[in-house]
Scaffold this active site. Structure first.
Site, mmCIF file in Angstrom:
data_model
loop_
_atom_site.group_PDB
_atom_site.id
_atom_site.type_symbol
_atom_site.label_atom_id
_atom_site.label_comp_id
_atom_site.label_asym_id
_atom_site.label_seq_id
_atom_site.Cartn_x
_atom_site.Cartn_y
_atom_site.Cartn_z
ATOM 1 N N SER A 156 0.866 -1.190 0.000
ATOM 2 C CA SER A 156 0.000 0.000 0.000
ATOM 3 C C SER A 156 0.894 1.230 0.000
ATOM 4 O O SER A 156 2.055 1.163 0.437
ATOM 5 C CB SER A 156 -0.851 -0.004 1.278
ATOM 6 O OG SER A 156 -1.414 1.275 1.495
ATOM 7 N N TYR A 169 -2.720 -0.710 10.495
ATOM 8 C CA TYR A 169 -2.600 -0.985 9.048
ATOM 9 C C TYR A 169 -1.225 -0.514 8.543
ATOM 10 O O TYR A 169 -0.539 -1.238 7.817
ATOM 11 C CB TYR A 169 -3.734 -0.257 8.324
ATOM 12 C CG TYR A 169 -3.838 -0.529 6.847
ATOM 13 C CD1 TYR A 169 -4.366 -1.731 6.387
ATOM 14 C CD2 TYR A 169 -3.423 0.417 5.918
ATOM 15 C CE1 TYR A 169 -4.489 -1.974 5.022
ATOM 16 C CE2 TYR A 169 -3.543 0.185 4.558
ATOM 17 C CZ TYR A 169 -4.070 -1.011 4.114
ATOM 18 O OH TYR A 169 -4.180 -1.247 2.762
#
Ligand code: BGC
Length: 268
Positions: A156, A169
């Site tokens: 990501s 995350y």
């Protein structure tokens, strides 16, 4: 999904003929697009799902109807025994596995002050420990088969960009970055390449609530110089190329596919 129709790429345009892939979290979002793109390029694809098998089985039917090869495999990526079972099933069906796409991931916002241990643990278990367990199993299979292979991680932009309310995350994706780079060094002598793809804001079910809220969606777009949400195909095409021989000199690298989000457009 009903508005899709799969056709394999013409034989001379296929990048992955004869390859045998396993895609974690393959039955939705980016993972689903990756499964279809790998199949279109001639790879046999094991589509991992957790929970209901329906969508993965529908995808298998679609790939087979188009002339490809696929299999649905149940696995919780955070369970060591599930991972071993799923790789064994894919190996048996395809005669080996030489491409892993570590795509399974979860996210759910919490500020640090309110974050329950279970929320932290779940994100780390799926996004990071899952990637470790699957990479280890794939690397062992590739070593035993004595066939080179590729591990592609769907990371990501948040392996680089801090994100409030998503510290768990970001920890998982930041961890994935150095995990990937470290094993890229370890596995290079075995002919195994390890690469990461770092998507920005992509139009997927994981972003449904943001996409449906005009104000929130506009806030995200303000961070994207190219001025649009990404499509799952933007990611899937890059995965197919990175997994292929055309990228044979690429390892330990992250390819950001984010419309320029990592250029920090709001920082002037
Ligand atoms: C997340 C998305 C988010 C994007 C950009 C991704 O890793 O899954 O929810 O929109 O990063 O912030």
């Amino acid at each position: 999904m009903t508005d899709r129709s799969l056709a394999l790429h013409p034989p001379d345009a296929r990048l992955l003929d004869g390859r045998r892939a396993l895609v974690t979290g393959g039955d939705s979002g980016i993972g689903q697009a990756v499964c279809f793109e790998l199949a279109a390029h001639g790879a046999a694809v094991a589509i991992n799902y957790v929970g209901s098998p329906e969508e993965a089985q529908t995808m298998v039917g679609e790939i087979e109807n188009a002339g490809g090869k696929a299999l649905a495999v149940a696995m919780d990526v955070a369970s060591e025994s599930d991972v071993q079972r799923a790789f064994a099933a894919a190996g048996e069906a395809f005669g080996g596995v030489d491409l892993l796409v570590n795509n399974a991931g979860v996210e759910h916002p919490y500020e640090l002050l309110d974050m329950p241990l279970e929320a932290w643990q779940k994100v780390i278990d799926v996004n990071l420990t899952g990637a470790f367990l699957c990479a280890r199993e794939a690397a062992r299979a590739m070593r035993d088969q004595k066939s080179p292979g590729t591990i592609v991680n769907i990371s990501s932009v948040h392996e680089q960009i801090a994100w409030e309310r998503f510290s768990h995350y970001c920890a998982s994706k930041g961890g994935m970055k150095l995990f990937a780079q470290s094993i890229a060094k370890e596995l290079a002598p075995l002919g195994i390449r390890v690469v990461s793809v770092a998507p920005g804001a992509i139009d997927t079910p994981i972003n449904k609530s943001v996409l449906e809220d005009a104000k929130e969606s506009a806030t995200v777009l303000a961070e994207v110089p190219l001025g649009r949400w990404g499509h799952v195909s933007d990611i899937a095409r890059a995965v197919a190329w990175l997994a292929s021989e055309q990228a044979s000199y690429v390892t330990g690298a992250t390819l950001f596919i984010d419309g320029g989000m990592t250029l920090y457009p709001r920082f002037v």
